[in-house]
Design an enzyme around this catalytic site. Structure first.
Site, PDB file in Angstrom:
ATOM      1  N   PRO A   5       2.122  -3.784  -3.083  1.00 20.46           N
ATOM      2  CA  PRO A   5       2.608  -2.417  -3.273  1.00 20.46           C
ATOM      3  C   PRO A   5       3.310  -1.878  -2.038  1.00 20.46           C
ATOM      4  O   PRO A   5       2.901  -2.140  -0.905  1.00 20.46           O
ATOM      5  CB  PRO A   5       1.329  -1.628  -3.575  1.00 20.46           C
ATOM      6  CG  PRO A   5       0.394  -2.637  -4.136  1.00 20.46           C
ATOM      7  CD  PRO A   5       0.688  -3.912  -3.415  1.00 20.46           C
ATOM      8  N   CYS A   6       4.373  -1.111  -2.269  1.00 21.62           N
ATOM      9  CA  CYS A   6       5.149  -0.540  -1.158  1.00 21.62           C
ATOM     10  C   CYS A   6       4.948   0.968  -1.051  1.00 21.62           C
ATOM     11  O   CYS A   6       5.741   1.657  -0.411  1.00 21.62           O
ATOM     12  CB  CYS A   6       6.631  -0.867  -1.324  1.00 21.62           C
ATOM     13  SG  CYS A   6       7.324  -0.345  -2.903  1.00 21.62           S
ATOM     14  N   ASN A   7       3.874   1.487  -1.665  1.00 20.98           N
ATOM     15  CA  ASN A   7       3.662   2.936  -1.689  1.00 20.98           C
ATOM     16  C   ASN A   7       3.686   3.566  -0.302  1.00 20.98           C
ATOM     17  O   ASN A   7       4.179   4.671  -0.124  1.00 20.98           O
ATOM     18  CB  ASN A   7       2.317   3.267  -2.347  1.00 20.98           C
ATOM     19  CG  ASN A   7       2.217   2.746  -3.747  1.00 20.98           C
ATOM     20  OD1 ASN A   7       2.360   1.548  -3.984  1.00 20.98           O
ATOM     21  ND2 ASN A   7       1.962   3.624  -4.704  1.00 20.98           N
TER      22      ASN A   7
END
Length: 582
Positions: free
Chosen positions: A544-546
């Site tokens: 995830p690149c949140n």
């Protein structure tokens, strides 16, 4: 908010892509507004704004109240005009930094320096702006950087936005590319459903920020004096190439035909890791260091399809003899959607879409555009064109009628990303946009994985971490590489069902094992699978690149963030796979 998908709850929107969005850590003190002639000002947040600019005396009082001298404020106003408060502040900060002594930063109270998350974030956002590090460059109006800064400021963008855009996109970028970048950032800042509304800072906060900026400016000034070599905190970071074509693209396949991998990275098993290209400083250096010191390959999917998608890929695959998927996907908007050419105005010069988002513009936004254009029979005035084009770039709107724009439909997004038609059909529209926005661009990934076809003629055993909607599996399938055994790990039950449905519809003859949490995948379980079918040939994934993208400014914690720290599980699992003997 305007960012909500049609009829859906905006709280479910995942902004992890943006990019993703070529949206990097812009520090916007307030949402920008665009005024349409004959109408009220249209704020970037989607709300009308009727406030007028401050009078000269109010501007002077405001900046004097922040601690600047009246003489200095008057000089800055004379240079920029009273309405251009962003440029005035920038000039005042520069004057203050040049007049300060080297000992002044010592007086900054360390407890006050990071007294709130917003102040720490403020410094983070400015930490990589080279335009403030060289006093000669600041004061030299003829430099290439300042010419572009001036052009962007004259177009209505703030100096901070312009500086960061030039830093991130490169000095060689065109003004159109820079404005696209800024528009994407404005969209993220205005529409991010996860960010609370910001209050205007009190004067004491503004004063602290001014002192902290002076400290940063002086620190960079000192670094510039340490010899002929420019020493900067960026020295150990990975810099993005321009153009972003990696080791080659189908139109230029021979840019680089050989690379030397560290001995520890030599495969098999092969690995392939993906994440957003535009991250906080040091993130890609850390990713590279953990993945056996392999340097990232940065590629923008606009060289493969009609939409941009800037990504970094760390892998130990060969780079010789790559080949693209056939048929080649459409490379321009009009090739992808030929029926819209009839309605496309000549002043909309877009040929590529921006990065595809996890959400779409609301009906309120598109109606506002229609109303802005309906009073004009021919071409609208330039400022109306700018407003409309900014909105179209932010939301990837296309023309579907006279003065009528609309967001892309889910099946159109599937086509642009290379997925089978109706791949995500059967789940909610919100989930479709969210899943597609966080997925691989198939044609780009398949180009990199194409080297495996000759290496594994009998098929491949795949460990797919953070599988999403099965981008890696589909890419291999479209390449004609048989999927013998796939262990797919994905936390979203919706996405797992999409992958399982695709597996059955395409009559795969191999075995699909789906798991729900990479954190629960331990050595014993890996050894079980590897003993069962003889080990993995490829470990692929994109964590995830949140916490990496600019849209999540207040929680942009890099790889230490709650979601993006899952990268370390990719490394942990990969290292286990490479160490377990079968």
């Amino acid at each position: 908010m305007d960012g909500n998908t049609s009829g859906e709850d905006g709280n479910d929107i995942d902004w992890s892509t943006e990019d993703e969005l070529e949206i990097e850590s812009f520090t916007l003190s307030s949402s920008s507004s665009l005024t349409v002639p004959g109408r009220e000002a249209i704020a970037g947040s989607g709300e009308a704004s009727s406030s007028q600019g401050p009078s000269n005396s109010k501007v002077v009082d405001h900046f004097v109240g922040m601690g600047f001298s009246g003489k200095m404020v008057a000089k800055a106003i004379q240079e920029h005009g009273e309405e251009n408060t962003d440029s005035i502040l920038e000039t005042l900060l520069t004057y203050s930094a040049l007049e300060s002594s080297p000992q002044e930063p010592q007086q900054v109270d360390c407890d006050d320096q990071f007294s709130s998350d917003s102040e720490a974030s403020f410094l983070d956002d400015f930490s990589d702006i080279d335009s403030y590090s060289d006093n000669e460059d600041i004061l030299n109006p003829t430099s290439e950087k300042n010419k572009k800064l001036l052009s962007l400021v004259n177009m209505g963008y703030t100096a901070e936005e312009a500086s960061i855009a030039i830093e991130r996109c490169g000095l060689d970028s065109t003004v159109v590319e820079l404005t696209d970048f800024i528009c994407a950032a404005q969209m993220a800042r205005a529409e991010d459903a996860h960010l609370p509304l910001e209050e205007k800072p009190r004067l004491n906060h503004a004063y602290k920020k001014r002192k902290l900026l002076q400290y940063e400016l002086l620190k960079k000034k000192k670094l510039m004096r340490l010899g002929n070599k420019t020493i900067d905190e960026d020295d150990e970071t990975v810099h993005l190439p321009n153009p972003m074509v990696g080791f080659g693209i189908p139109s230029e396949p021979c840019l680089k035909t050989h690379r030397n991998l560290p001995e520890a990275a030599l495969g098999p098993p092969y690995f392939y890791y993906e994440n957003v290209a535009l991250t906080p400083k040091g993130v890609w250096s850390t990713i590279s260091r953990f993945l056996y010191d392999v340097q990232p390959e940065f590629v923008d999917s606009k060289y493969f399809c009609a939409a941009a998608r800037k990504r970094g890929y760390v892998h130990n695959l060969p780079i010789e003899n790559r080949f693209p998927l056939i048929p080649l996907p459409p490379h321009t908007i009009h090739e992808a959607f030929p029926l819209i050419r009839k309605w496309w105005p000549s002043w909309d010069t877009r040929t590529k879409l921006n990065c595809l988002l996890t959400s779409i513009a609301s009906a309120k936004s598109t109606e506002r555009i229609r109303k802005a254009l309906e009073d004009y029979d021919g071409e609208p005035p330039l400022r109306v064109q700018k407003y409309v084009l900014d909105e179209c770039r932010k939301w990837n709107l296309v023309w579907v009628g006279r003065n009528k724009v609309a967001p892309l439909e889910p099946d159109e997004v599937e086509m642009l990303l290379g997925y089978p038609k109706n791949h995500t059909r059967g789940i909610s529209r919100t989930d479709r946009y969210k899943s597609l926005g966080n997925s691989f661009q198939i044609d780009t990934v398949a180009y990199h994985l194409s080297v495996l076809k000759e290496m594994f003629p009998n098929g491949i055993n795949l460990l797919s971490l953070f599988s999403g909607i099965g981008g890696a599996e589909i890419a291999l399938h479209r390449l004609g590489i048989r999927l013998k055994n796939v262990v797919s790990v994905e936390i979203s039950a919706v996405n797992r069902n999409v992958v399982r449905s695709w597996w059955e519809q395409t009559n795969q003859r191999g075995n699909l094992y789906d798991l729900d949490d990479v954190q629960q995948l331990n050595g014993d379980r890996l050894e079980h699978y590897m003993t069962l079918f003889g080990g993995f040939d490829l470990v692929v994934g994109g964590s995830p690149c949140n916490n990496l993208t600019g849209s999540n400014r207040l929680h942009r914690d890099g790889l230490e963030g709650k979601e993006s720290s899952l990268f370390y599980h990719y490394y942990r699992i990969l290292d286990l796979v490479r160490s377990i003997k079968t």
